[in-house]
Design a protein around this motif. Sequence first.
Motif, PDB file in Angstrom:
ATOM      1  N   THR A 182       3.125  -8.084  -7.392  1.00  0.00           N
ATOM      2  CA  THR A 182       2.401  -7.759  -6.160  1.00  0.00           C
ATOM      3  C   THR A 182       3.323  -7.852  -4.956  1.00  0.00           C
ATOM      4  N   TYR A 183       4.189  -8.860  -4.926  1.00  0.00           N
ATOM      5  CA  TYR A 183       5.168  -8.977  -3.851  1.00  0.00           C
ATOM      6  C   TYR A 183       5.996  -7.683  -3.754  1.00  0.00           C
ATOM      7  N   HIS A 184       6.473  -7.202  -4.891  1.00  0.00           N
ATOM      8  CA  HIS A 184       7.298  -5.982  -4.883  1.00  0.00           C
ATOM      9  C   HIS A 184       6.488  -4.755  -4.468  1.00  0.00           C
ATOM     10  N   GLU A 185       5.208  -4.709  -4.816  1.00  0.00           N
ATOM     11  CA  GLU A 185       4.344  -3.611  -4.355  1.00  0.00           C
ATOM     12  C   GLU A 185       4.199  -3.646  -2.837  1.00  0.00           C
ATOM     13  N   VAL A 186       3.993  -4.832  -2.280  1.00  0.00           N
ATOM     14  CA  VAL A 186       3.881  -4.971  -0.829  1.00  0.00           C
ATOM     15  C   VAL A 186       5.175  -4.523  -0.164  1.00  0.00           C
ATOM     16  N   ARG A 187       6.302  -4.971  -0.670  1.00  0.00           N
ATOM     17  CA  ARG A 187       7.595  -4.600  -0.079  1.00  0.00           C
ATOM     18  C   ARG A 187       7.838  -3.090  -0.152  1.00  0.00           C
ATOM     19  N   ALA A 188       7.424  -2.462  -1.262  1.00  0.00           N
ATOM     20  CA  ALA A 188       7.581  -1.007  -1.379  1.00  0.00           C
ATOM     21  C   ALA A 188       6.728  -0.295  -0.330  1.00  0.00           C
ATOM     22  N   ILE A 229      -3.555  -3.995  -1.614  1.00  0.00           N
ATOM     23  CA  ILE A 229      -2.583  -4.252  -2.677  1.00  0.00           C
ATOM     24  C   ILE A 229      -2.816  -5.623  -3.296  1.00  0.00           C
ATOM     25  N   VAL A 230      -3.160  -6.619  -2.469  1.00  0.00           N
ATOM     26  CA  VAL A 230      -3.363  -7.966  -3.004  1.00  0.00           C
ATOM     27  C   VAL A 230      -4.780  -8.164  -3.546  1.00  0.00           C
ATOM     28  N   GLY A 231      -5.584  -7.089  -3.561  1.00  0.00           N
ATOM     29  CA  GLY A 231      -6.880  -7.136  -4.227  1.00  0.00           C
ATOM     30  C   GLY A 231      -8.087  -7.432  -3.350  1.00  0.00           C
ATOM     31  N   LEU A 232      -7.952  -7.273  -2.048  1.00  0.00           N
ATOM     32  CA  LEU A 232      -9.076  -7.543  -1.156  1.00  0.00           C
ATOM     33  C   LEU A 232      -9.874  -6.281  -0.858  1.00  0.00           C
ATOM     34  N   GLU A 233     -11.145  -6.483  -0.558  1.00  0.00           N
ATOM     35  CA  GLU A 233     -11.977  -5.389  -0.073  1.00  0.00           C
ATOM     36  C   GLU A 233     -11.634  -5.175   1.391  1.00  0.00           C
ATOM     37  N   VAL A 234     -11.495  -3.905   1.793  1.00  0.00           N
ATOM     38  CA  VAL A 234     -11.071  -3.584   3.146  1.00  0.00           C
ATOM     39  C   VAL A 234     -11.953  -2.477   3.712  1.00  0.00           C
ATOM     40  N   ALA A 235     -12.291  -2.589   4.980  1.00  0.00           N
ATOM     41  CA  ALA A 235     -13.009  -1.547   5.718  1.00  0.00           C
ATOM     42  C   ALA A 235     -12.444  -1.516   7.129  1.00  0.00           C
ATOM     43  N   TYR A 236     -12.613  -0.381   7.783  1.00  0.00           N
ATOM     44  CA  TYR A 236     -12.070  -0.193   9.124  1.00  0.00           C
ATOM     45  C   TYR A 236     -13.166   0.240  10.099  1.00  0.00           C
ATOM     46  N   PRO A 237     -14.055  -0.671  10.485  1.00  0.00           N
ATOM     47  CA  PRO A 237     -15.077  -0.295  11.470  1.00  0.00           C
ATOM     48  C   PRO A 237     -14.414   0.179  12.765  1.00  0.00           C
TER      49      PRO A 237
END
Length: 175
Positions: A104-110, A140-148
């Motif tokens: 996951t660290y490498h995914e974030v860095r990419a 990427i780290v598996g959280l639910e995200v929304a952009y109100p």
Amino acid sequence: MVRILRSLVLLVALGWSSLAAAAVDITFHSFNGSVLAGRYPHTFVSMVGTLEDGTAIKENFGFSAKNTGLHLLNGPGRHMILVEKEKWLTKTNRHFTITISDETYHEVRAMVEEWRNAPGKFYDLKTRNCIHFVGEIARIVGLEVAYPENMLRRPKKWLNHITGLNPQLGASVID
């Protein structure tokens, strides 16, 4: 023979403990900011820990316009990855921290490098600002995200919203 077995047990134990100690924590920050103080409200992540290969990690990343100004109200602008100085890290709201795997660290860095190297004017107040950047990391780290829409320029309020969408974090809303 007993001495050899003890040595072998010790080596295995030391190897096991170093693997168990390998971990990177990612913390999600907001900065209240003040136009009068010369810093806009902002959100970013910091990562601290050790990878399984022993590499020490201490870094942070946010996303910002290269040049701020009224021109950003009319559309995209040039972008940059913003690395916070230590003095700003101590003045932030720390919303929550998650331990992540090396993968996951490498995914974030990419992803950070993709945004850093995006061609043209990639920063946009409505579609690609610091909130969207941190939101992609949160996914990427598996959280639910929304952009109100009413939170797209309010990083602390937005991260409090993300906290609410992800009760498994056990985090509290920051006033």
